[in-house]
Write a protein that holds these residues in place. Sequence first.
Motif, PDB file in Angstrom:
ATOM      1  N   PHE A  74       0.808  -1.219   0.000  1.00  0.00           N
ATOM      2  CA  PHE A  74       0.000   0.000   0.000  1.00  0.00           C
ATOM      3  C   PHE A  74       0.845   1.275   0.000  1.00  0.00           C
ATOM      4  CE2 PHE A  74      -3.073  -2.861   2.331  1.00  0.00           C
ATOM      5  CZ  PHE A  74      -4.075  -2.831   1.372  1.00  0.00           C
ATOM      6  N   SER A  75       2.157   1.166  -0.045  1.00  0.00           N
ATOM      7  CA  SER A  75       3.035   2.299   0.261  1.00  0.00           C
ATOM      8  C   SER A  75       2.722   3.547  -0.563  1.00  0.00           C
ATOM      9  CB  SER A  75       4.498   1.897   0.082  1.00  0.00           C
ATOM     10  OG  SER A  75       4.740   1.454  -1.245  1.00  0.00           O
ATOM     11  N   HIS A  76       2.338   3.382  -1.817  1.00  0.00           N
ATOM     12  CA  HIS A  76       2.060   4.550  -2.665  1.00  0.00           C
ATOM     13  C   HIS A  76       0.588   4.614  -3.063  1.00  0.00           C
ATOM     14  CE1 HIS A  76       6.260   5.733  -3.037  1.00  0.00           C
ATOM     15  NE2 HIS A  76       6.562   4.461  -3.242  1.00  0.00           N
ATOM     16  N   ALA A  77      -0.285   4.010  -2.261  1.00  0.00           N
ATOM     17  CA  ALA A  77      -1.709   3.983  -2.604  1.00  0.00           C
ATOM     18  C   ALA A  77      -2.322   5.366  -2.812  1.00  0.00           C
ATOM     19  CB  ALA A  77      -2.486   3.209  -1.538  1.00  0.00           C
ATOM     20  N   GLN A  92       3.365  19.010  -5.557  1.00  0.00           N
ATOM     21  CA  GLN A  92       2.957  17.776  -6.228  1.00  0.00           C
ATOM     22  C   GLN A  92       4.056  16.721  -6.247  1.00  0.00           C
ATOM     23  OE1 GLN A  92       1.594  18.256 -10.275  1.00  0.00           O
ATOM     24  NE2 GLN A  92       1.533  16.041 -10.647  1.00  0.00           N
ATOM     25  N   ALA A  93       5.243  17.070  -6.687  1.00  0.00           N
ATOM     26  CA  ALA A  93       6.321  16.086  -6.826  1.00  0.00           C
ATOM     27  C   ALA A  93       6.776  15.513  -5.487  1.00  0.00           C
ATOM     28  CB  ALA A  93       7.491  16.698  -7.586  1.00  0.00           C
ATOM     29  N   PRO A  94       7.087  16.344  -4.491  1.00  0.00           N
ATOM     30  CA  PRO A  94       7.580  15.745  -3.240  1.00  0.00           C
ATOM     31  C   PRO A  94       6.520  14.931  -2.501  1.00  0.00           C
ATOM     32  CG  PRO A  94       7.328  18.120  -2.990  1.00  0.00           C
ATOM     33  CD  PRO A  94       7.158  17.829  -4.441  1.00  0.00           C
ATOM     34  N   VAL A  95       5.296  15.413  -2.426  1.00  0.00           N
ATOM     35  CA  VAL A  95       4.261  14.678  -1.694  1.00  0.00           C
ATOM     36  C   VAL A  95       3.905  13.380  -2.416  1.00  0.00           C
ATOM     37  CG1 VAL A  95       1.888  14.755  -0.833  1.00  0.00           C
ATOM     38  CG2 VAL A  95       3.356  16.765  -0.639  1.00  0.00           C
ATOM     39  N   GLY A  96       3.883  13.418  -3.748  1.00  0.00           N
ATOM     40  CA  GLY A  96       3.572  12.211  -4.514  1.00  0.00           C
ATOM     41  C   GLY A  96       4.592  11.102  -4.330  1.00  0.00           C
ATOM     42  N   GLY A  97       5.797  11.436  -3.901  1.00  0.00           N
ATOM     43  CA  GLY A  97       6.827  10.419  -3.709  1.00  0.00           C
ATOM     44  C   GLY A  97       6.890   9.835  -2.312  1.00  0.00           C
ATOM     45  N   TRP A  98       6.049  10.313  -1.396  1.00  0.00           N
ATOM     46  CA  TRP A  98       6.085   9.792  -0.032  1.00  0.00           C
ATOM     47  C   TRP A  98       5.553   8.364   0.036  1.00  0.00           C
ATOM     48  CZ3 TRP A  98       3.844  14.406   3.313  1.00  0.00           C
ATOM     49  CH2 TRP A  98       4.756  15.473   3.262  1.00  0.00           C
ATOM     50  N   SER A  99       6.246   7.516   0.791  1.00  0.00           N
ATOM     51  CA  SER A  99       5.768   6.150   1.073  1.00  0.00           C
ATOM     52  C   SER A  99       4.989   6.195   2.383  1.00  0.00           C
ATOM     53  CB  SER A  99       6.953   5.183   1.173  1.00  0.00           C
ATOM     54  OG  SER A  99       7.639   5.107  -0.059  1.00  0.00           O
ATOM     55  N   LEU A 100       3.703   6.388   2.271  1.00  0.00           N
ATOM     56  CA  LEU A 100       2.899   6.632   3.457  1.00  0.00           C
ATOM     57  C   LEU A 100       2.499   5.355   4.186  1.00  0.00           C
ATOM     58  CD1 LEU A 100       1.288   8.650   5.217  1.00  0.00           C
ATOM     59  CD2 LEU A 100      -0.647   8.288   3.640  1.00  0.00           C
ATOM     60  N   LEU A 101       2.113   4.340   3.439  1.00  0.00           N
ATOM     61  CA  LEU A 101       1.497   3.150   4.038  1.00  0.00           C
ATOM     62  C   LEU A 101       2.428   1.944   3.959  1.00  0.00           C
ATOM     63  CD1 LEU A 101      -2.092   3.583   2.560  1.00  0.00           C
ATOM     64  CD2 LEU A 101      -1.235   4.353   4.782  1.00  0.00           C
ATOM     65  N   PRO A 102       2.198   0.927   4.784  1.00  0.00           N
ATOM     66  CA  PRO A 102       3.072  -0.247   4.809  1.00  0.00           C
ATOM     67  C   PRO A 102       2.681  -1.277   3.740  1.00  0.00           C
ATOM     68  CG  PRO A 102       1.401  -0.477   6.488  1.00  0.00           C
ATOM     69  CD  PRO A 102       1.179   0.873   5.865  1.00  0.00           C
ATOM     70  N   SER A 133      -9.615 -19.563  -9.486  1.00  0.00           N
ATOM     71  CA  SER A 133      -9.506 -19.689  -8.031  1.00  0.00           C
ATOM     72  C   SER A 133     -10.388 -18.648  -7.350  1.00  0.00           C
ATOM     73  CB  SER A 133      -8.056 -19.510  -7.562  1.00  0.00           C
ATOM     74  OG  SER A 133      -7.244 -20.568  -8.005  1.00  0.00           O
ATOM     75  N   TYR A 134     -11.232 -19.089  -6.436  1.00  0.00           N
ATOM     76  CA  TYR A 134     -12.024 -18.209  -5.587  1.00  0.00           C
ATOM     77  C   TYR A 134     -11.342 -18.136  -4.232  1.00  0.00           C
ATOM     78  CZ  TYR A 134     -15.807 -16.416  -2.699  1.00  0.00           C
ATOM     79  OH  TYR A 134     -16.556 -15.667  -1.822  1.00  0.00           O
ATOM     80  N   MET A 135     -11.115 -16.913  -3.712  1.00  0.00           N
ATOM     81  CA  MET A 135     -10.367 -16.729  -2.483  1.00  0.00           C
ATOM     82  C   MET A 135     -11.311 -16.463  -1.310  1.00  0.00           C
ATOM     83  SD  MET A 135      -7.646 -17.264  -4.037  1.00  0.00           S
ATOM     84  CE  MET A 135      -6.632 -17.311  -2.568  1.00  0.00           C
ATOM     85  N   ASN A 136     -11.031 -17.111  -0.177  1.00  0.00           N
ATOM     86  CA  ASN A 136     -11.839 -16.947   1.030  1.00  0.00           C
ATOM     87  C   ASN A 136     -11.292 -15.804   1.889  1.00  0.00           C
ATOM     88  OD1 ASN A 136     -13.652 -19.140   0.607  1.00  0.00           O
ATOM     89  ND2 ASN A 136     -12.054 -20.573   1.249  1.00  0.00           N
ATOM     90  N   ASN A 137     -11.937 -14.649   1.817  1.00  0.00           N
ATOM     91  CA  ASN A 137     -11.618 -13.517   2.690  1.00  0.00           C
ATOM     92  C   ASN A 137     -10.147 -13.110   2.626  1.00  0.00           C
ATOM     93  OD1 ASN A 137     -12.389 -11.503   4.512  1.00  0.00           O
ATOM     94  ND2 ASN A 137     -11.723 -12.726   6.268  1.00  0.00           N
ATOM     95  N   LEU A 138      -9.639 -12.951   1.418  1.00  0.00           N
ATOM     96  CA  LEU A 138      -8.281 -12.443   1.266  1.00  0.00           C
ATOM     97  C   LEU A 138      -8.381 -10.912   1.249  1.00  0.00           C
ATOM     98  CD1 LEU A 138      -5.617 -13.824  -1.229  1.00  0.00           C
ATOM     99  CD2 LEU A 138      -5.574 -11.519  -0.294  1.00  0.00           C
ATOM    100  N   ALA A 139      -8.339 -10.305   2.445  1.00  0.00           N
ATOM    101  CA  ALA A 139      -8.561  -8.871   2.575  1.00  0.00           C
ATOM    102  C   ALA A 139      -7.595  -8.276   3.586  1.00  0.00           C
ATOM    103  CB  ALA A 139     -10.003  -8.589   3.008  1.00  0.00           C
ATOM    104  N   THR A 140      -7.194  -7.018   3.358  1.00  0.00           N
ATOM    105  CA  THR A 140      -6.301  -6.321   4.271  1.00  0.00           C
ATOM    106  C   THR A 140      -6.438  -4.818   4.045  1.00  0.00           C
ATOM    107  OG1 THR A 140      -4.009  -6.131   5.022  1.00  0.00           O
ATOM    108  CG2 THR A 140      -4.356  -6.411   2.660  1.00  0.00           C
ATOM    109  N   SER A 141      -5.994  -4.024   5.037  1.00  0.00           N
ATOM    110  CA  SER A 141      -6.097  -2.568   4.941  1.00  0.00           C
ATOM    111  C   SER A 141      -4.971  -1.918   5.743  1.00  0.00           C
ATOM    112  CB  SER A 141      -7.458  -2.086   5.449  1.00  0.00           C
ATOM    113  OG  SER A 141      -7.610  -2.410   6.824  1.00  0.00           O
ATOM    114  N   ALA A 142      -4.782  -0.619   5.521  1.00  0.00           N
ATOM    115  CA  ALA A 142      -3.750   0.137   6.242  1.00  0.00           C
ATOM    116  C   ALA A 142      -4.106   1.616   6.208  1.00  0.00           C
ATOM    117  CB  ALA A 142      -2.382  -0.090   5.623  1.00  0.00           C
ATOM    118  N   SER A 143      -3.637   2.354   7.219  1.00  0.00           N
ATOM    119  CA  SER A 143      -3.822   3.806   7.252  1.00  0.00           C
ATOM    120  C   SER A 143      -2.700   4.428   8.073  1.00  0.00           C
ATOM    121  CB  SER A 143      -5.187   4.185   7.843  1.00  0.00           C
ATOM    122  OG  SER A 143      -5.290   3.730   9.182  1.00  0.00           O
ATOM    123  N   GLY A 170      -5.354   6.182   3.656  1.00  0.00           N
ATOM    124  CA  GLY A 170      -5.562   4.770   3.946  1.00  0.00           C
ATOM    125  C   GLY A 170      -6.015   4.049   2.695  1.00  0.00           C
ATOM    126  N   ALA A 171      -5.937   2.727   2.733  1.00  0.00           N
ATOM    127  CA  ALA A 171      -6.352   1.905   1.594  1.00  0.00           C
ATOM    128  C   ALA A 171      -6.754   0.530   2.096  1.00  0.00           C
ATOM    129  CB  ALA A 171      -5.226   1.791   0.567  1.00  0.00           C
TER     130      ALA A 171
END
Length: 305
Positions: A74-77, A92-102, A133-143, A170-171
């Motif tokens: 999610f680092s550049h979400a 725009q340029a500096p903020v767009g390059g931040w790695s905010l999320l893990p 392939s159907y996935m059972n609850n493959l979900a995650t989030s970060a903020s 967050g994402a």
Amino acid sequence: MITSESSSSMERSMRRLLLAVAMLGTVSAAHAADLSDLPILRGSFSDGLSKTSHNWDGFYVGGQFGFATTDVDFSHAPKTMTDFMLRNSILQAPVGGWSLLPSNHVQSTGFGAYVGRNWQLYDAVFGLEANYSYMNNLATSASDSMTRILDGEAAPAGHTYTYVTSLGGGAALKLKDYATFRGRVGWDGGDFMPYAFAGFAIGRAEVSRFATVSWQKYDDFDEVVVNGGVTTTVHRHLPAGTDTLSKTELRTNSFMYGWTAGIGIEYAICNNILLRGEWEHVGFWDVKDITVGLNNFRVGVGYQF
């Protein structure tokens, strides 16, 4: 003039020659009959030496169950959202390059089905396969959030502009299912066949993200102040503008595209029943600035027509 004695001698020689020819023909026929019993002349000699006891050529279908480990970066979400909100600005340029999320690691089970076609050429087996392939609850989030002081645009002589900028965001991603379309090559080991494959992948996910950018602009300069005849220099740090921008996105069915590769082995039992075990890696290209990499360990059972 031929005498009767010479004639009798010639008749005896002819009889011996005919007898020798007849004996030779009998021996040759018997020898040919013996040779016809040799496997190499009956076409079965190669069958006797072959290790193959299963023909892999043909169509097949099957079902599978798997365990997947997935890395979701999610680092550049928030990037494209912040780029849009801060477009044509100094930020725009500096903020767009931040790695905010893990980058999160998540595990899940899944199940599915496959169908394919094999072509066999000697010990080589070539095939095409569609796999779901159907996935059972493959979900995650970060903020998360972060604040930095950024240099501003060019200022008048003696002045310096800076921006105290904060980014929060967050994402979340839920991989619902995916399909792969792959070519494979295997080796005929008799009742078992190790194989490798590679191909194209398409997935379906629910993706959401948000970003909030706020900034406070400051003007720094030195000012000469005269007070009671005393001249002093005072440093000024004055607010010069502020703003807060936010954006949110949600897609319940976002398609992801990527590639797949892996290895596996199949074992044939009861002639038409195929057991398999395989490892599959799927690398999806960015969806909403989120990168997904999946390793699926699966077992399956199929039927060959």
